[in-house]
Every structure is written in C-alpha cells, then in structure tokens.
Scaffold this active site. Structure first.
Site, PDB file in Angstrom:
ATOM      1  N   HIS A 171      -1.965  -3.829   5.341  1.00  0.00           N
ATOM      2  CA  HIS A 171      -1.927  -3.512   6.261  1.00  0.00           C
ATOM      3  C   HIS A 171      -3.173  -3.369   7.058  1.00  0.00           C
ATOM      4  O   HIS A 171      -4.352  -2.937   6.684  1.00  0.00           O
ATOM      5  CB  HIS A 171      -1.470  -2.286   6.606  1.00  0.00           C
ATOM      6  CG  HIS A 171      -1.789  -1.097   6.127  1.00  0.00           C
ATOM      7  ND1 HIS A 171      -2.302   0.032   6.656  1.00  0.00           N
ATOM      8  CD2 HIS A 171      -2.017  -0.486   4.491  1.00  0.00           C
ATOM      9  CE1 HIS A 171      -3.162   1.442   5.926  1.00  0.00           C
ATOM     10  NE2 HIS A 171      -2.763   0.158   4.708  1.00  0.00           N
TER      11      HIS A 171
ATOM     12  N   ARG B 130       3.070   4.862   6.272  1.00  0.00           N
ATOM     13  CA  ARG B 130       3.501   4.667   7.370  1.00  0.00           C
ATOM     14  C   ARG B 130       4.325   3.021   7.669  1.00  0.00           C
ATOM     15  O   ARG B 130       3.929   1.706   7.812  1.00  0.00           O
ATOM     16  CB  ARG B 130       1.819   4.048   8.482  1.00  0.00           C
ATOM     17  CG  ARG B 130       1.835   5.679   9.117  1.00  0.00           C
ATOM     18  CD  ARG B 130       0.817   5.174   9.851  1.00  0.00           C
ATOM     19  NE  ARG B 130      -0.493   5.124   8.910  1.00  0.00           N
ATOM     20  CZ  ARG B 130      -1.961   5.104   9.664  1.00  0.00           C
ATOM     21  NH1 ARG B 130      -2.776   5.052  10.458  1.00  0.00           N
ATOM     22  NH2 ARG B 130      -2.440   4.595   7.899  1.00  0.00           N
TER      23      ARG B 130
ATOM     24  N   CYS C 128       0.693  -1.240  -0.372  1.00  0.00           N
ATOM     25  CA  CYS C 128       0.658  -0.204   0.392  1.00  0.00           C
ATOM     26  C   CYS C 128       0.786   1.096   0.294  1.00  0.00           C
ATOM     27  O   CYS C 128       2.035   1.380   0.388  1.00  0.00           O
ATOM     28  CB  CYS C 128      -1.078   0.285   0.861  1.00  0.00           C
ATOM     29  SG  CYS C 128      -1.955   1.355   1.104  1.00  0.00           S
TER      30      CYS C 128
ATOM     31  N   ASP D 185       0.280   4.064   1.320  1.00  0.00           N
ATOM     32  CA  ASP D 185       0.657   4.284   2.819  1.00  0.00           C
ATOM     33  C   ASP D 185       2.107   4.706   3.184  1.00  0.00           C
ATOM     34  O   ASP D 185       2.940   3.338   3.526  1.00  0.00           O
ATOM     35  CB  ASP D 185      -0.333   3.521   3.703  1.00  0.00           C
ATOM     36  CG  ASP D 185      -0.674   4.054   4.871  1.00  0.00           C
ATOM     37  OD1 ASP D 185       0.362   4.633   5.798  1.00  0.00           O
ATOM     38  OD2 ASP D 185      -1.917   3.517   5.568  1.00  0.00           O
TER      39      ASP D 185
ATOM     40  N   CYS E  34      -6.330  -0.187   6.799  1.00  0.00           N
ATOM     41  CA  CYS E  34      -6.031   0.443   5.576  1.00  0.00           C
ATOM     42  C   CYS E  34      -7.039   1.460   4.923  1.00  0.00           C
ATOM     43  O   CYS E  34      -8.514   1.177   4.628  1.00  0.00           O
ATOM     44  CB  CYS E  34      -5.643  -0.314   4.717  1.00  0.00           C
ATOM     45  SG  CYS E  34      -5.486   0.173   2.825  1.00  0.00           S
TER      46      CYS E  34
HETATM   47 CO    CO Z   1      -3.568   1.775   3.176  1.00  0.00          CO
END
Ligand code: CO
Length: 211
Positions: A98, A46, A42, A44, A101
């Site tokens: 994750h 993090r 992803c 993302d 999400c």
């Molecule tokens: Co995500």
C-alpha cells in the site's frame, strides 16, 4: 464499557445477524474451507484484505506482516504458502502493498528500530537494487511510493523463486501470482504485475529436480 468489551459485544451482534440472515451460515462455513486466493499483505490496520476486495469469510486465505514481505527464511510465511498452494490449491497468490507504507518509509531512514531493523533490512536490499529510480525523486512521499511498488514486484519474484511455487507451476500450471498496491487515500487497488506458470524465471533460481 472498556474498548475491548466493545469488540466482544460487536461479535455477538455480528454472529446473531449472520444466523438471522442465514440459519445454516456457520454450519456450512465450519465444515469446509476452499478459498481461491492467498493474500500476502501488510499488517497495517487500514488494509483489511476482505473488506477492500469485497470477499466474505471462506474466500481468502490471509498472511500479513510488516510491508508484505516474502522472506525465504520466514517459516511462518513459508508454512502459509505451502498450505495454501499445496493443500488448499489456491488459484491466485496476491502480494498487496500500500502507498504510504510505514514499514517502507522506516526502511528509507537511518534510524534504528531495534529488532525491526532485521526485517527492514530486506526492504533496504530492494532499495539498493532500484536506487537509481527511487533516489531520483526529490519528494520523500514519491520515494516511499516508488519503493512500495518495487518492493511488491520484488516480493512477487521472491514467490516465484520458492520450490513451493515452482512445483505447483510444474504440476498444475497454477497459481497465478499478482502484485498489487492499495491506495489509502482513494481505496483503490493498482494492479502492477502478474506472473503465470510459463514465466521465464532467472535460471539462477530455477529448480530442475522437482518431482
Ligand atoms: Co504497510
């Protein structure tokens, strides 16, 4: 100092640190790339592939998009996959989602997000396939996390449906496909599924003329 200049300053310090520790570091790394792993994760911020797996530059080939999707009309993903599997000959392809999400959470709403709707539609299709197991949860966080898991499994299946993977399985019995989910709250990866070259693919999706 502007935030953006901080990045360039940190980069200079990092480069100098690497050279100090190992004067040949960049000469070695710039001449050859032989990663064993392709990471489909992803976007993302993090979930950085190398940090959470303890891998160094040169070890992991990375593709990231919203909610770690394997969409068969995505020329970007398909090009990365073909390059990693056919030319770099990676041994493992990892789809890593994750928990929590945002992309998956957005797909569970009825809100319009403009052009992103078209991307989230792919996650809604996964939801439709597994709605009985997802919608039974009263807790919204549970619903998101179950869909995160089903989505990862589905994207691993999507990899197996590509001619790129089927040809590699036929030619060199690799790569192994892995479905993982990372926990933002504990930093741990939960391995969900693994597909090898002898995986019994639904015959609907099997290509018989790969030479
Ligand atoms: Co995500």
């Amino acid at each position: 100092m502007r935030d953006i200049d901080q990045l360039l300053l940190a980069n200079k310090a990092w480069s100098e640190g690497r050279r100090y520790d190992d004067p040949q570091y960049f000469d070695r790394l710039s001449s050859i790339q032989t990663p064993k792993y392709l990471w489909i994760g992803c976007s993302d911020s993090r979930v950085p592939a190398d940090t959470i797996t303890g891998t160094a530059p040169g070890e992991i080939f990375v593709h990231r998009n919203i909610a770690n999707m394997v969409v068969h009309t995505d020329l970007n993903l398909l090009s990365v996959l073909e390059y990693a599997v056919h030319y770099l000959k990676v041994e493992h392809v990892i789809v890593c989602g994750h928990y929590g999400c945002g992309g998956v959470a957005a797909s569970l709403t009825n809100n319009s997000f403009g052009i992103i709707n078209k991307w989230l539609r792919n996650i809604k299709d996964v939801h439709r396939l597994h709605s009985a197991e997802i919608d039974v949860n009263d807790d919204p966080t549970e619903r998101i996390n179950r869909l995160v898991e089903f989505n990862v499994r589905e994207q691993v299946q999507n990899l197996a449906k590509t001619s790129v993977i089927q040809r590699a399985w036929k030619e060199r019995k690799a790569p192994t496909l892995h479905g993982w989910v990372y926990g933002l709250t504990d930093g741990l990866i939960n391995p969900l599924c693994e597909l090898q070259h002898d995986h019994e693919l639904d015959p609907l999706y099997r290509f018989d003329n790969l030479d």
